[in-house]
Design an enzyme around this catalytic site. Structure first.
Site, PDB file in Angstrom:
ATOM      1  N   HIS A  67       0.846  -1.213   0.000  1.00 23.74           N
ATOM      2  CA  HIS A  67       0.000   0.000   0.000  1.00 23.74           C
ATOM      3  C   HIS A  67       0.875   1.255   0.000  1.00 23.74           C
ATOM      4  O   HIS A  67       1.205   1.803   1.056  1.00 23.74           O
ATOM      5  CB  HIS A  67      -0.904  -0.037   1.238  1.00 23.74           C
ATOM      6  CG  HIS A  67      -1.963   1.026   1.226  1.00 23.74           C
ATOM      7  ND1 HIS A  67      -3.121   0.916   1.966  1.00 23.74           N
ATOM      8  CD2 HIS A  67      -2.056   2.214   0.582  1.00 23.74           C
ATOM      9  CE1 HIS A  67      -3.861   1.993   1.776  1.00 23.74           C
ATOM     10  NE2 HIS A  67      -3.226   2.806   0.944  1.00 23.74           N
ATOM     11  N   LEU A  70       2.692   6.514  -4.946  1.00 22.78           N
ATOM     12  CA  LEU A  70       3.752   7.226  -5.673  1.00 22.78           C
ATOM     13  C   LEU A  70       2.948   8.133  -6.601  1.00 22.78           C
ATOM     14  O   LEU A  70       2.003   7.663  -7.219  1.00 22.78           O
ATOM     15  CB  LEU A  70       4.625   6.236  -6.445  1.00 22.78           C
ATOM     16  CG  LEU A  70       5.221   5.114  -5.579  1.00 22.78           C
ATOM     17  CD1 LEU A  70       5.981   4.113  -6.429  1.00 22.78           C
ATOM     18  CD2 LEU A  70       6.139   5.683  -4.500  1.00 22.78           C
ATOM     19  N   ASN A 101      -4.580   5.842  -7.383  1.00 23.72           N
ATOM     20  CA  ASN A 101      -5.192   7.178  -7.380  1.00 23.72           C
ATOM     21  C   ASN A 101      -4.226   8.275  -7.837  1.00 23.72           C
ATOM     22  O   ASN A 101      -4.045   9.292  -7.170  1.00 23.72           O
ATOM     23  CB  ASN A 101      -5.807   7.519  -6.009  1.00 23.72           C
ATOM     24  CG  ASN A 101      -4.782   7.578  -4.878  1.00 23.72           C
ATOM     25  OD1 ASN A 101      -3.679   7.070  -5.020  1.00 23.72           O
ATOM     26  ND2 ASN A 101      -5.151   8.204  -3.776  1.00 23.72           N
ATOM     27  N   HIS A 185     -10.765   0.209   0.792  1.00 21.01           N
ATOM     28  CA  HIS A 185     -10.540   1.341   1.712  1.00 21.01           C
ATOM     29  C   HIS A 185     -11.829   1.458   2.541  1.00 21.01           C
ATOM     30  O   HIS A 185     -12.825   2.008   2.064  1.00 21.01           O
ATOM     31  CB  HIS A 185     -10.293   2.617   0.890  1.00 21.01           C
ATOM     32  CG  HIS A 185     -10.248   3.873   1.694  1.00 21.01           C
ATOM     33  ND1 HIS A 185      -9.162   4.717   1.704  1.00 21.01           N
ATOM     34  CD2 HIS A 185     -11.145   4.461   2.524  1.00 21.01           C
ATOM     35  CE1 HIS A 185      -9.403   5.752   2.502  1.00 21.01           C
ATOM     36  NE2 HIS A 185     -10.605   5.619   3.000  1.00 21.01           N
ATOM     37  N   ASN A 284      -6.341   9.679   6.529  1.00 17.08           N
ATOM     38  CA  ASN A 284      -7.569   8.885   6.420  1.00 17.08           C
ATOM     39  C   ASN A 284      -7.237   7.395   6.447  1.00 17.08           C
ATOM     40  O   ASN A 284      -6.417   6.969   5.638  1.00 17.08           O
ATOM     41  CB  ASN A 284      -8.298   9.171   5.101  1.00 17.08           C
ATOM     42  CG  ASN A 284      -8.816  10.585   5.020  1.00 17.08           C
ATOM     43  OD1 ASN A 284      -8.915  11.269   6.021  1.00 17.08           O
ATOM     44  ND2 ASN A 284      -9.140  11.013   3.810  1.00 17.08           N
ATOM     45  N   ASP A 311       0.785   2.816   3.674  1.00 12.25           N
ATOM     46  CA  ASP A 311      -0.064   3.903   3.162  1.00 12.25           C
ATOM     47  C   ASP A 311       0.774   5.184   3.002  1.00 12.25           C
ATOM     48  O   ASP A 311       0.326   6.289   3.330  1.00 12.25           O
ATOM     49  CB  ASP A 311      -1.277   4.150   4.054  1.00 12.25           C
ATOM     50  CG  ASP A 311      -2.332   5.006   3.345  1.00 12.25           C
ATOM     51  OD1 ASP A 311      -2.149   5.329   2.159  1.00 12.25           O
ATOM     52  OD2 ASP A 311      -3.350   5.353   3.993  1.00 12.25           O
ATOM     53  N   HIS A 315       2.626  14.369   0.165  1.00 16.39           N
ATOM     54  CA  HIS A 315       1.873  15.547  -0.309  1.00 16.39           C
ATOM     55  C   HIS A 315       2.806  16.752  -0.322  1.00 16.39           C
ATOM     56  O   HIS A 315       3.678  16.886   0.546  1.00 16.39           O
ATOM     57  CB  HIS A 315       0.684  15.848   0.611  1.00 16.39           C
ATOM     58  CG  HIS A 315      -0.430  14.859   0.474  1.00 16.39           C
ATOM     59  ND1 HIS A 315      -1.200  14.756  -0.665  1.00 16.39           N
ATOM     60  CD2 HIS A 315      -0.897  13.914   1.326  1.00 16.39           C
ATOM     61  CE1 HIS A 315      -2.103  13.796  -0.505  1.00 16.39           C
ATOM     62  NE2 HIS A 315      -1.942  13.262   0.691  1.00 16.39           N
TER      63      HIS A 315
HETATM   64  O1  DOR Z   1      -4.654   9.576   4.254  1.00 21.68           O
HETATM   65  C1  DOR Z   1      -4.752   9.010   3.175  1.00 21.68           C
HETATM   66  N1  DOR Z   1      -4.138   9.484   2.072  1.00 21.68           N
HETATM   67  N2  DOR Z   1      -5.499   7.910   3.087  1.00 21.68           N
HETATM   68  C2  DOR Z   1      -5.766   7.338   1.909  1.00 21.68           C
HETATM   69  O2  DOR Z   1      -6.448   6.339   1.897  1.00 21.68           O
HETATM   70  C3  DOR Z   1      -5.287   7.936   0.652  1.00 21.68           C
HETATM   71  C4  DOR Z   1      -4.081   8.725   0.888  1.00 21.68           C
HETATM   72  C5  DOR Z   1      -3.668   9.596  -0.281  1.00 21.68           C
HETATM   73  O3  DOR Z   1      -3.761   9.157  -1.425  1.00 21.68           O
HETATM   74  O4  DOR Z   1      -3.206  10.707  -0.036  1.00 21.68           O
END
Ligand code: DOR
Length: 449
Positions: A67, A70, A101, A185, A284, A311, A315
């Protein structure tokens, strides 16, 4: 690279091997031999024998993260395949599954092929996670059969959970003969929309009650029962209530597996003070109570939770310095996972061998060999895919040390225990901590001598 590592604990869960005091002969990326009291002849020896009362350095198969986010394509300012795979290597991960995603999402056979092709250049093995529904919108399943044929390792709408239980059930049925798990999820989007009083997307909403997770876990388990075959894997469990649901479902024989992240296993502990900016702890599902944390640790120890998954969610700074309610959820994890689990996540000391299992064989079994993942095993004579780590080495999380392009973790400045010394992928040295493992090997970018 031709030397003997002296005094190493060798853990290979698939081979049911846990042997202290071993000498490991490495030559040109291969493990030539492992046994006690190896005569060195003319080979250089790196003596890693621990001082009395200290734990030995551990050699084990490379970690697997099922999980990882990238951000390529679409958000290369946050992470690229290159930076993400360097971070993976520094964290001891030799295989990672990249979530779908991205922008655009990986939701067609062509995009699966493109992502798989692009990943060939990465320094660790990057497997392609494919979306479960087109655009992760929950309305229409992807062409599961064609996407699997194109190289999809698993299916997940991670970050979203918009599909109905009926569609989820259909996906489980169709993925079963493809020998791919459906990764869910588990957060119920309808409930999240209600409690946050919004109509649009809910992924940045900050109210995320336990009920949203429990409800989604319940739907997924019922969809699995309804499908009557197949395999559902629940991502990033965060609550004691959902752990109990999984425990019961497993007791009843359901083909369900689950993961926990290092931050959910641990992150309440260093949170006495608010990180700056506060959104560094936004994720999340959210960080919950100490009771939830204890339930997750217990479940990881006893196997109700099958594996650790990071996970890893990089960002850009601009996304994390927004006011809490508007900021992007997620934190980086690849480089911190081992140390966080050991130091704060209840998996240090006598639990380290279990942690190794949950980072190697556990995730391998979740995905299954059908997904194209390689067996985590130390094989004599073959190009090695393995990690060497010191479970006691202390270090401070400093931005300048992180390989990830993003540094969104509330643990900046924290002192942790557990450090990866060396990672090999197919015999190539992809990470080497020169300070802690001072030996005459070539740098990863130089040709091996
Ligand atoms: O906190 C999260 N960020 N949970 C997720 O399930 C997706 C992820 C993201 O893609 O930033």
């Amino acid at each position: 690279m031709n030397c003997i590592l002296r005094g190493v604990r060798v853990i290979d869960p698939l081979a049911r091997r846990d042997a202290p005091g071993q000498d490991v002969w490495l030559s040109e990326g291969r493990i030539i031999a492992i046994y006690k009291h190896m005569g060195e002849g003319s080979l250089p020896v790196i003596d890693l024998t621990p001082a009395s009362g200290h734990a030995p350095v551990i050699l084990c198969p490379g970690f697997i993260d099922i999980h990882t986010h990238l951000r390529e394509p679409g958000d290369e300012g946050a992470e690229t395949l290159h930076s993400g795979s360097q971070a993976a290597a520094a964290g001891g991960f030799t295989q990672v599954v990249a979530m779908a995603n991205t922008v655009p999402p990986v939701d067609t056979p062509e995009r699966v092929k493109e992502a798989t092709f692009r990943a060939v250049a990465a320094s660790v093995q990057v497997l392609t996670g494919c979306a479960l529904t087109r655009g992760l919108q929950g309305a229409e399943l992807v062409d599961l059969e064609e996407c699997a044929a194109a190289g999809a390792a698993a299916f997940s709408d991670d970050g979203r959970n918009a599909l109905s239980p009926r569609l989820l059930s259909e996906a489980i049925v169709r993925a079963a003969p493809l020998r791919r798990p459906i990764l869910v999820h588990p957060e119920d989007e309808e409930l999240l929309a209600q409690v946050n009083n919004v109509q649009g997307p809910v992924n940045r909403c900050s109210l995320r009650p336990v009920e949203a997770e429990a409800r989604a876990v319940g739907y997924a388990l019922r969809a699995l029962t309804h499908a009557g075959r197949g395999h559902v894997h629940l991502q990033h469990l965060s609550a004691a209530a959902s752990v109990e649901m999984v425990r019961r479902a497993k007791e009843e024989g359901a083909t369900v597996t689950a993961e926990a992240t290092p931050h959910h296993l641990s992150m309440w502990l260093p949170m006495a003070t608010e990180p700056d900016p506060p959104a560094l702890r936004k994720v999340n599902p959210p960080l919950r109570t100490d009771r939830d944390r204890e339930a997750l640790v217990q479940a990881l120890r006893d196997g109700v939770i099958d594996c650790v998954a990071t996970d890893h969610a990089p960002h850009r700074v601009e996304e994390k310095t927004l006011p809490y309610d508007d900021a992007a959820p997620g934190m980086i994890g690849l480089e911190l996972a081992l140390a966080v689990c050991i130091t704060l996540g209840g998996m240090g000391g006598d639990w380290v061998p279990t942690l190794v299992e949950r980072l190697t064989l556990g995730p391998y079994r979740v995905l299954g060999p059908g997904a194209g993942i390689r067996e985590p095993r130390l094989r004599i004579g073959e190009a090695a895919t393995c990690v060497l780590f010191d479970p006691e080495a202390e270090w401070t999380v400093e931005p300048s040390h992180l390989r990830s392009t993003s540094q969104n973790t509330p643990l900046l400045g924290a002192k942790l225990r557990g450090r990866v010394l060396m990672t090999l992928v197919d015999g190539a040295l992809v990470h080497h901590d020169r300070q802690r493992l001072p030996w005459p090997v070539a740098a990863p970018s130089e040709p091996a001598s």
